[in-house]
Write an enzyme that holds these catalytic residues in place. Sequence first.
Site, PDB file in Angstrom:
ATOM      1  N   ARG A  14       0.345   5.230   5.352  1.00 31.51           N
ATOM      2  CA  ARG A  14       1.470   6.032   5.657  1.00 31.51           C
ATOM      3  C   ARG A  14       2.048   7.172   4.924  1.00 31.51           C
ATOM      4  O   ARG A  14       2.800   7.980   5.350  1.00 31.51           O
ATOM      5  CB  ARG A  14       2.461   5.067   6.520  1.00 31.51           C
ATOM      6  CG  ARG A  14       2.014   4.299   7.581  1.00 31.51           C
ATOM      7  CD  ARG A  14       3.051   3.557   8.020  1.00 31.51           C
ATOM      8  NE  ARG A  14       3.022   1.921   7.379  1.00 31.51           N
ATOM      9  CZ  ARG A  14       3.720   1.034   7.508  1.00 31.51           C
ATOM     10  NH1 ARG A  14       4.711   1.146   8.333  1.00 31.51           N
ATOM     11  NH2 ARG A  14       3.382  -0.006   6.527  1.00 31.51           N
ATOM     12  N   ASP A 103       6.404  -2.384  -3.086  1.00 31.11           N
ATOM     13  CA  ASP A 103       6.962  -0.945  -2.580  1.00 31.11           C
ATOM     14  C   ASP A 103       8.439  -1.264  -1.969  1.00 31.11           C
ATOM     15  O   ASP A 103       8.972  -0.386  -1.218  1.00 31.11           O
ATOM     16  CB  ASP A 103       6.260  -0.729  -1.240  1.00 31.11           C
ATOM     17  CG  ASP A 103       6.205  -1.611  -0.207  1.00 31.11           C
ATOM     18  OD1 ASP A 103       6.660  -2.851  -0.208  1.00 31.11           O
ATOM     19  OD2 ASP A 103       5.702  -1.220   1.017  1.00 31.11           O
ATOM     20  N   LYS A 347       8.650  28.788 -28.360  1.00 27.82           N
ATOM     21  CA  LYS A 347       7.745  27.591 -28.088  1.00 27.82           C
ATOM     22  C   LYS A 347       7.154  27.102 -29.599  1.00 27.82           C
ATOM     23  O   LYS A 347       7.087  27.833 -30.589  1.00 27.82           O
ATOM     24  CB  LYS A 347       6.375  28.012 -27.502  1.00 27.82           C
ATOM     25  CG  LYS A 347       5.417  26.854 -27.312  1.00 27.82           C
ATOM     26  CD  LYS A 347       3.785  27.334 -27.406  1.00 27.82           C
ATOM     27  CE  LYS A 347       3.378  27.764 -28.917  1.00 27.82           C
ATOM     28  NZ  LYS A 347       1.930  28.047 -29.017  1.00 27.82           N
ATOM     29  N   ALA A 376      16.301  42.610 -30.199  1.00 24.80           N
ATOM     30  CA  ALA A 376      15.791  42.659 -28.928  1.00 24.80           C
ATOM     31  C   ALA A 376      14.351  43.005 -28.676  1.00 24.80           C
ATOM     32  O   ALA A 376      14.047  43.969 -29.327  1.00 24.80           O
ATOM     33  CB  ALA A 376      16.627  43.638 -27.973  1.00 24.80           C
TER      34      ALA A 376
HETATM   35  C1  UD1 Z   1       6.046  -6.440   4.439  1.00 23.06           C
HETATM   36  C2  UD1 Z   1       6.236  -7.821   5.319  1.00 23.06           C
HETATM   37  C3  UD1 Z   1       7.517  -7.715   6.103  1.00 23.06           C
HETATM   38  C4  UD1 Z   1       8.772  -7.165   5.217  1.00 23.06           C
HETATM   39  C5  UD1 Z   1       8.508  -5.911   4.638  1.00 23.06           C
HETATM   40  C6  UD1 Z   1       9.404  -5.603   3.589  1.00 23.06           C
HETATM   41  C7  UD1 Z   1       4.387  -9.042   5.637  1.00 23.06           C
HETATM   42  C8  UD1 Z   1       3.204  -9.491   6.612  1.00 23.06           C
HETATM   43  N1  UD1 Z   1       5.159  -8.386   6.026  1.00 23.06           N
HETATM   44  O1  UD1 Z   1       5.861  -5.579   5.490  1.00 23.06           O
HETATM   45  O2  UD1 Z   1       7.884  -8.978   6.817  1.00 23.06           O
HETATM   46  O3  UD1 Z   1       9.920  -6.800   6.150  1.00 23.06           O
HETATM   47  O4  UD1 Z   1       7.406  -6.138   3.976  1.00 23.06           O
HETATM   48  O5  UD1 Z   1       9.303  -4.436   3.083  1.00 23.06           O
HETATM   49  O6  UD1 Z   1       4.208  -9.338   4.520  1.00 23.06           O
HETATM   50  N2  UD1 Z   1      -0.244  -5.569  -0.202  1.00 23.06           N
HETATM   51  C9  UD1 Z   1      -1.233  -6.114  -0.987  1.00 23.06           C
HETATM   52  N3  UD1 Z   1      -2.274  -6.327  -0.267  1.00 23.06           N
HETATM   53  C10 UD1 Z   1      -2.580  -6.392   1.029  1.00 23.06           C
HETATM   54  C11 UD1 Z   1      -1.511  -5.755   1.939  1.00 23.06           C
HETATM   55  C12 UD1 Z   1      -0.530  -5.475   1.196  1.00 23.06           C
HETATM   56  O7  UD1 Z   1      -1.164  -6.076  -2.186  1.00 23.06           O
HETATM   57  O8  UD1 Z   1      -3.655  -6.429   1.752  1.00 23.06           O
HETATM   58  C13 UD1 Z   1       0.998  -5.028  -0.794  1.00 23.06           C
HETATM   59  C14 UD1 Z   1       1.280  -3.649  -0.754  1.00 23.06           C
HETATM   60  O9  UD1 Z   1       0.582  -2.810  -1.563  1.00 23.06           O
HETATM   61  C15 UD1 Z   1       2.828  -3.594  -0.895  1.00 23.06           C
HETATM   62  C16 UD1 Z   1       3.254  -5.035  -0.266  1.00 23.06           C
HETATM   63  O10 UD1 Z   1       2.122  -5.558  -0.182  1.00 23.06           O
HETATM   64  O11 UD1 Z   1       3.401  -3.426  -2.034  1.00 23.06           O
HETATM   65  C17 UD1 Z   1       3.662  -4.821   1.253  1.00 23.06           C
HETATM   66  O12 UD1 Z   1       2.809  -4.642   2.218  1.00 23.06           O
HETATM   67  P1  UD1 Z   1       3.041  -3.489   3.239  1.00 23.06           P
HETATM   68  O13 UD1 Z   1       1.670  -3.358   4.085  1.00 23.06           O
HETATM   69  O14 UD1 Z   1       3.880  -2.394   3.092  1.00 23.06           O
HETATM   70  O15 UD1 Z   1       3.838  -4.614   4.220  1.00 23.06           O
HETATM   71  P2  UD1 Z   1       4.957  -4.259   5.192  1.00 23.06           P
HETATM   72  O16 UD1 Z   1       4.164  -3.768   6.623  1.00 23.06           O
HETATM   73  O17 UD1 Z   1       5.870  -3.257   4.812  1.00 23.06           O
HETATM   74 CA    CA Z   2       6.078  -2.102   3.064  1.00 26.54          CA
END
Ligand code: UD1
Ligand code: CA
Length: 449
Positions: A14, A103, A347, A376
Amino acid sequence: MLAVAVLAAGKGTRMKSDLPKVLQPLAGSTLVERVLASCSSLAPERQLLIVGHQAERVEQSLAGHAGLEFVLQQPQNGTGHAVQQLLEPLAGFEGDLLVLNGDVPLLREQTIADLLERHRSSGAAVTLLSARLEDPSGYGRVFADAERNVSAIVEHRDCSEEQRRNNLTNAGIYCFNWPKLAAVLPQLRTDNDQGELYLTDTVAMLSPAMHLEVADADEINGINDRMQLAQCEAVLQDRLRRYWMAEGVTFVDPGSCTLSDGTRFGRDVMVEPQCHFRGDAVVGSGCRIGPGSLIDNARIGDRVEIVYSVVRDAVVASDCAIGPFAQLRPGADLEKGCRVGNFVEIKKARIGSGSKVNHLSYIGDAELGENVNVGAGTITANYDGVNKHRTVIGAGSKTGANSVLVAPINLGANVTVGAGSTLTKDVPDGALALGRAKQLVKENWQAPR
Ligand code: UD1
Ligand code: CA
């Protein structure tokens, strides 16, 4: 025993970016750097980063981070799948595992310490961080009783209308008893809207599962798109400005200024509107910065005034005055009490104390002594098309307006350069140097008809 795992393998679809999401910058640090910093004071025994999408790039960005173990998740089949990758590296580990979403960058160290403390004192199998959000859309919902026992977490997209009305949201920050989590991880299933393995599903399999609600809901802001990135930036900027105002810095229009984590101010600094501080910007006491200035990775002494100017990778000693409209580029090094005026670019040049470069000049690859007066429009012609050459000007020298000093060139001390000169040869101490055509005057001259 504590292990920390940061989930950073996702693509961040996204964001619509070529950069992996966890490398997006926020107030000058990447998201993942912030998340790692937020738990560094816990001094965990193990620190693991789960990487996948553009793994190499994420690893490179953290090359300087000591003690970090990289765990590859390939393909990326959800947060539960990500944590399953720890089964091997954490085999036999008996302690707690703190899981942080890569994140979620605004968490305070204290909040994580509180979570760990609560988890340990209650003896829960898992304790997760929650918050009541005014707009919880997109987040997983936490279903819990009044005693904070969690029965399940349901992702927004898997929730019924009724369930979506629950605004208790999952922060994506969990403390697990690792052996208990390890026992249930293999049982995760992909029966959800995304067809992924969800870490959140382990919560219903573990007992007791507890949650801890954060007081400041801003802390759990997750970043999935650029709007959320901007919202988090605003929260961080607000925190940074409030901190420095409490330390004695005046911001005339705080909302128009931005700071970095590395920004440092002395006391009684006045920051006028539209000023931006990046990298390690260190500003001494009693300075007046702005309006309209960018200070990037620069060291500024005390009582310095900078107006509508850019200072980058440069050093400015105390009592200097810069601008309006000056640019100090990398390697500019101004000693005490210098004056750099409008439309001046400096610089890689050391400017001796008390020297003045007041108007329309370029000084590059140069060394100026004390109390030099650069007229100048004086230009150091430092580049022959292939190489850069040095200009040296001794103490007390003056260059006339519109002088060109063709480097390499050495002017001694107390030299005077006549206006409009182009000098190509060295000048000894105390000399007057003129390098221009003699003026010709024809009196009573008649223009041709
Ligand atoms: C996730 C939570 C949600 C919570 C939210 C908070 C799950 C299923 N859901 O949702 O309940 O409210 O975070 O911000 O966990 N990542 C991996 N490997 C993967 C997928 C994701 O390392 O296969 C990492 C991403 O890089 C990211 C984090 O996990 O840093 C969260 O993944 P993201 O897909 O953003 O989860 P959300 O949909 O935000
Ligand atoms: Ca997230």
